[in-house]
Design a protein around this motif. Structure first.
Motif, mmCIF file in Angstrom:
data_model
loop_
_atom_site.group_PDB
_atom_site.id
_atom_site.type_symbol
_atom_site.label_atom_id
_atom_site.label_comp_id
_atom_site.label_asym_id
_atom_site.label_seq_id
_atom_site.Cartn_x
_atom_site.Cartn_y
_atom_site.Cartn_z
ATOM 1 N N GLU A 1 0.827 -1.219 0.000
ATOM 2 C CA GLU A 1 0.000 0.000 0.000
ATOM 3 C C GLU A 1 0.859 1.266 0.000
ATOM 4 N N MET A 2 2.103 1.152 0.466
ATOM 5 C CA MET A 2 2.988 2.307 0.568
ATOM 6 C C MET A 2 3.783 2.559 -0.712
ATOM 7 N N ALA A 3 3.642 1.681 -1.703
ATOM 8 C CA ALA A 3 4.439 1.810 -2.931
ATOM 9 C C ALA A 3 4.265 3.199 -3.550
ATOM 10 N N TYR A 4 5.367 3.736 -4.071
ATOM 11 C CA TYR A 4 5.348 5.042 -4.747
ATOM 12 C C TYR A 4 5.452 4.763 -6.244
ATOM 13 N N VAL A 5 4.302 4.780 -6.919
ATOM 14 C CA VAL A 5 4.260 4.316 -8.310
ATOM 15 C C VAL A 5 3.473 5.270 -9.223
ATOM 16 N N PRO A 6 3.874 6.559 -9.260
ATOM 17 C CA PRO A 6 3.105 7.498 -10.085
ATOM 18 C C PRO A 6 3.204 7.211 -11.579
ATOM 19 N N TYR A 7 4.184 6.429 -11.999
ATOM 20 C CA TYR A 7 4.390 6.199 -13.433
ATOM 21 C C TYR A 7 3.758 4.899 -13.899
ATOM 22 N N SER A 8 4.008 3.798 -13.221
ATOM 23 C CA SER A 8 3.425 2.515 -13.655
ATOM 24 C C SER A 8 2.059 2.263 -13.023
ATOM 25 N N ARG A 9 1.806 2.852 -11.879
ATOM 26 C CA ARG A 9 0.590 2.559 -11.103
ATOM 27 C C ARG A 9 0.526 1.086 -10.699
ATOM 28 N N PHE A 10 1.668 0.428 -10.718
ATOM 29 C CA PHE A 10 1.722 -1.001 -10.402
ATOM 30 C C PHE A 10 2.433 -1.193 -9.063
ATOM 31 N N LYS A 11 1.634 -1.380 -8.017
ATOM 32 C CA LYS A 11 2.207 -1.515 -6.669
ATOM 33 C C LYS A 11 2.651 -2.945 -6.405
ATOM 34 N N VAL A 12 3.856 -3.072 -5.869
ATOM 35 C CA VAL A 12 4.386 -4.393 -5.498
ATOM 36 C C VAL A 12 4.803 -4.346 -4.028
ATOM 37 N N VAL B 1 9.631 1.867 -5.457
ATOM 38 C CA VAL B 1 9.739 3.322 -5.353
ATOM 39 C C VAL B 1 10.221 3.839 -6.708
ATOM 40 N N GLU B 2 9.310 4.447 -7.467
ATOM 41 C CA GLU B 2 9.658 4.887 -8.818
ATOM 42 C C GLU B 2 10.251 6.293 -8.807
ATOM 43 N N ASN B 3 10.777 6.680 -9.980
ATOM 44 C CA ASN B 3 11.427 7.980 -10.112
ATOM 45 C C ASN B 3 11.130 8.535 -11.496
ATOM 46 N N VAL B 4 11.067 9.849 -11.587
ATOM 47 C CA VAL B 4 10.799 10.467 -12.886
ATOM 48 C C VAL B 4 11.886 10.124 -13.896
ATOM 49 N N ALA B 5 13.100 9.893 -13.418
ATOM 50 C CA ALA B 5 14.148 9.329 -14.275
ATOM 51 C C ALA B 5 13.980 7.815 -14.135
ATOM 52 N N TYR B 6 13.201 7.235 -15.007
ATOM 53 C CA TYR B 6 12.679 5.876 -14.810
ATOM 54 C C TYR B 6 13.691 4.827 -14.314
#
Ligand code: THU
Length: 132
Positions: A16-27, A44-49
């Motif tokens: 639930e805490m995953a940071y996934v603004p790009y994939s929207r795929f929480k693991v 934890v995603e990043n704008v620099a993928y």
């Protein structure tokens, strides 16, 4: 037989805490270390993928930061149709701290589970023995 229900709970909660603004795929990943303590990680995603990190990497980092380097069991969960497989890089990362016999459960949020092992996920693994 290993008891995985506490690992599932831990993996679902940290997912639930995953940071996934790009994939929207929480693991979510839960690792039981040799001591019995459970360590958790989310992606934890990043704008620099390429700078994003997988949930497995987060759980491993938490384990090592706590002073442990031996994995007894792994649980991976995502909201996929079928149990989500660890990516190739994470198979190698897990194998650094887990023997081939270590059980890994791949799961969906809906409840499907697939039981496998580190050895089955990464056959023919490169290890330090090759550098002798
Ligand atoms: N992901 C993980 O966290 N673990 C895996 O084993 C598979 C992929 C993440 C990385 C990225 O944030 C998202 O899933 C989509 O690839």
């Amino acid at each position: 037989m290993s008891e995985t229900s506490d690992l599932r709970e831990a993996a679902l909660a940290v997912r639930e805490m995953a940071y996934v603004p790009y994939s929207r795929f929480k693991v979510g990943v839960a690792i039981r270390a040799a001591s019995g303590t459970v360590y958790r990680g989310c992606n934890v995603e990043n704008v620099a993928y390429p700078q994003g990190t997988c949930a497995e990497a987060g759980a491993i980092a938490a384990m090592v930061a706590a002073g442990e380097t031996s994995i007894a069991e792994v649980y991976v969960v995502a909201a996929s149709d079928r149990p989500v497989p660890c990516c190739g890089g994470c198979r190698q990362k897990l194998a650094e701290f887990a023997g081939g016999e270590v059980p890994v459960t791949l799961a969906t949020v809906a409840g499907a589970e697939e039981a496998t092992t580190i050895g089955a996920l990464l056959p023919g693994a490169f290890d330090a023995g090759y550098m002798a």
